[in-house]
Design a protein around this motif. Structure first.
Motif, mmCIF file in Angstrom:
data_model
loop_
_atom_site.group_PDB
_atom_site.id
_atom_site.type_symbol
_atom_site.label_atom_id
_atom_site.label_comp_id
_atom_site.label_asym_id
_atom_site.label_seq_id
_atom_site.Cartn_x
_atom_site.Cartn_y
_atom_site.Cartn_z
ATOM 1 N N LYS A 1 129.855 -22.137 35.858
ATOM 2 C CA LYS A 1 129.020 -23.279 35.751
ATOM 3 C C LYS A 1 129.634 -24.165 35.019
ATOM 4 O O LYS A 1 129.160 -25.408 34.936
ATOM 5 N N GLY B 1 130.506 -28.215 35.852
ATOM 6 C CA GLY B 1 129.661 -29.342 35.105
ATOM 7 C C GLY B 1 128.115 -29.026 35.148
ATOM 8 O O GLY B 1 127.358 -29.992 34.936
ATOM 9 N N LEU B 2 127.909 -27.698 35.512
ATOM 10 C CA LEU B 2 126.248 -27.363 35.440
ATOM 11 C C LEU B 2 125.855 -27.163 34.152
ATOM 12 O O LEU B 2 124.606 -27.107 33.920
ATOM 13 N N LEU B 3 126.884 -26.352 33.366
ATOM 14 C CA LEU B 3 126.450 -26.258 31.801
ATOM 15 C C LEU B 3 127.470 -26.889 31.021
ATOM 16 O O LEU B 3 128.478 -27.025 31.391
ATOM 17 N N PRO C 1 128.384 -32.447 37.143
ATOM 18 C CA PRO C 1 128.974 -31.956 38.389
ATOM 19 C C PRO C 1 129.655 -33.227 39.114
ATOM 20 O O PRO C 1 129.288 -34.265 39.400
ATOM 21 N N ALA D 1 132.827 -28.569 45.011
ATOM 22 C CA ALA D 1 131.606 -27.966 45.763
ATOM 23 C C ALA D 1 131.359 -26.750 45.183
ATOM 24 O O ALA D 1 132.475 -25.907 44.488
ATOM 25 N N PHE D 2 130.386 -26.083 45.165
ATOM 26 C CA PHE D 2 129.875 -24.825 44.658
ATOM 27 C C PHE D 2 129.325 -23.749 45.615
ATOM 28 O O PHE D 2 128.593 -24.385 46.656
ATOM 29 N N VAL D 3 129.819 -22.579 45.772
ATOM 30 C CA VAL D 3 129.172 -21.641 46.486
ATOM 31 C C VAL D 3 128.664 -20.565 46.018
ATOM 32 O O VAL D 3 129.462 -20.046 45.146
ATOM 33 N N PHE D 4 127.285 -20.263 46.004
ATOM 34 C CA PHE D 4 126.758 -19.384 45.051
ATOM 35 C C PHE D 4 126.720 -18.062 45.804
ATOM 36 O O PHE D 4 126.849 -18.094 47.073
#
Lengths: 256, 257
Positions: A49, A53-55, A72, A77-80
């Motif tokens: 994270k 850039g999410l944290l 972000p 791109a993020f895959v959770f």
């Protein structure tokens, strides 16, 4: 492509101070597929994270193609792991994939082409009109991957994406990631707790310590580029590498 | 199964009407105060052929619909703003908890003072009562936003407004729908109450006139009409809810994959 320098993250709240990540430095070259593996609860998700850039890290810095990451970035791109919660149930599959593209202000024609192409590459060309909850878990995660592909990222971050699917589906999805990586030349940072998965997928495996996290060891995976579930997994070199990673993770768990 | 349910429902209704006919005829209650069902039905027929009745019905529905529309839009906007602006929820929480339990009917003197017997009096009372139903549901709904969905939206570069529109609003929608359904019922109660007590034109005022002029069957007929209105409103809002939430678990049920 991706540089992580002295990353440090401390959570502070309700009188408790938790040092999740102590000091992480590593880099990922353009077009590389790097797996991060470590004992459970070792701050892998926190790390990813911060990279995405999410944290905001407490100290240290993340650079994407030379630019510091402070939110972000459009090139990531993020895959959770939780595909069921990451896909929006109120949108059809096609709309889910298209939504980030609208934010990029692409033309309708371009968006359609990207959505169709991404769904095609994950083998869900005919599912655009379905709702995510009408699909199986493995298919939902394919949709999440298609959403990431359509976004045309330079770097793809995957946070234990296959932890919640069954073993057969997982094998298929691993091969899908390998194929997409080879076809599209995307840089992938893949976090997992599964040692076999890390060795099977990665060009390089970073073994993390228990929390507070540091990099314990970096291993180059010198397996042939062309991998498949049947032969790669019985390759003696694969066994050696997985043993090596396994020992490291065990040692990390014991905190040595 | 659905067919037999409907048949049972109709049978229950018929038994109820028969009781309404039999009880006064057998002298168990005073026929002057509780006329038998057929006399109420006759009065209802006369009402339906009276243009004054239809304009009263129109007045009631106007007050209901306008008041509800004002309450829903104000409730949704206020709820979203309170949730999105930092600290605003904490600042407003105690005030909301104080204002919300005030019964709308306690505001009748104020409404009369401000607007007399105009439509605006009805709108004030209807709006006040219905507003809280919506606001509270929106506040709950917004809290329900899934952190993973929120992070997904952020990671794909969705800005503040895009996140309100594509994540927050759809998440809150099931709650908003519940709020609207409750508000629609409350709004009808308050519309009729306002007309009855203040004398603003509408079904309530007509009930009051029927009562004072000893037209007891007419009074019951009008009460039946308000009941039917409530029923239709509930059926209508449920239908809207099902359409808007076709994707939601409560409507779609469990899907086998």
């Amino acid at each position: 492509m991706l540089d992580v320098q002295g990353l440090h993250k401390v959570y502070e709240g309700s009188g408790r101070r938790t040092e999740a990540v102590r000091d992480l430095t590593f880099s990922v070259a353009a077009g590389e597929l790097v797996c991060l593996v470590g004992p459970s609860g070792c701050g892998k998700t926190t790390l990813l994270k911060c990279v995405g850039g999410l944290l905001a890290p407490t100290a240290g810095e993340v650079r994407l193609a030379g630019r510091p990451v402070d939110g972000p970035p459009p090139g990531m791109a993020f895959v959770f792991q939780e595909y069921g919660r990451s896909l929006f149930p109120w949108m059809r599959v096609g709309q889910n994939v298209e939504l980030p593209l609208k934010q990029k202000r692409l033309s309708r024609q371009r968006r359609r082409a990207l959505v169709a192409d991404a769904l095609e590459s994950v083998g869900l060309a005919d599912a655009a009109g379905a709702y995510p909850w009408q699909l199986s878990g493995g298919m939902q995660q394919r949709v999440a991957i298609a959403r990431a592909l359509a976004y045309e990222p330079e770097v793809l971050l995957m946070d234990e994406p296959f932890a919640a699917v069954d073993a057969q589906t997982r094998a298929e999805l691993e091969d899908l990631v390998r194929r997409l990586w080879r076809e599209r030349g995307i840089t992938i940072l893949f976090v997992t707790h599964d040692i076999d998965e890390a060795v099977y997928l990665g060009e390089r495996v970073l073994v993390l310590s228990a929390s507070p996290t540091v990099v314990r060891e970096q291993l180059k995976v010198d397996l042939p580029d062309q991998r498949d579930q049947l032969h790669t997994r019985v390759n003696p070199r694969f066994a050696e590498l997985r043993t090596r990673v396994y020992e490291q993770v065990q040692a990390a768990k014991r905190g040595r | 199964m659905r067919g037999s349910d409907a048949a049972l429902g109709a049978a229950g209704c018929a038994v109820f009407v028969l009781l309404g006919e039999a009880v006064p005829r057998l002298g168990l209650v005073d026929e002057d105060h509780f006329p038998p069902a057929c006399r109420i039905a006759g009065a209802l027929g006369r009402e339906l052929s009276d243009t004054a009745f239809w304009s009263a019905l129109g007045d009631t529905l106007t007050g209901w619909a306008l008041g509800l529309a004002i309450a829903v839009s104000a409730g949704v906007v206020a709820g979203v703003v309170i949730s999105v602006v930092p600290y605003l929820r904490e600042v407003t929480a105690s005030t909301i908890e104080f204002l919300r339990p005030i019964p709308s009917v306690a505001l009748i003197p104020l409404a009369v003072l401000l607007y007399g017997t105009e439509l605006r009096s009805v709108l004030l009372l209807v709006g006040y009562a219905a507003f809280w139903q919506v606001l509270i549901q929106v506040l709950y709904g917004v809290r329900d936003v899934d952190p993973v969905a929120e992070e997904t939206a952020r990671s794909y570069g969705l800005g503040g407004w895009a996140r309100v529109r594509h994540v927050l609003w759809p998440t809150a929608l099931p709650y908003v729908m519940t709020g609207v359904r409750l508000a629609a019922a409350v709004a009808l109660i308050l519309a009729v109450t306002a007309e009855l007590v203040i004398g603003a034109p509408g079904l309530g005022a007509r009930i009051a006139v029927a009562q004072t002029s000893q037209a007891v069957p007419e009074m019951y007929a009008l009460i039946v009409v308000t009941g039917v209105l409530g029923l239709l409103i509930n059926v209508g809002t449920r239908a809207v809810e099902r359409r808007a939430l076709a994707w939601h678990q409560s409507v779609r049920g469990e899907v086998a994959v």
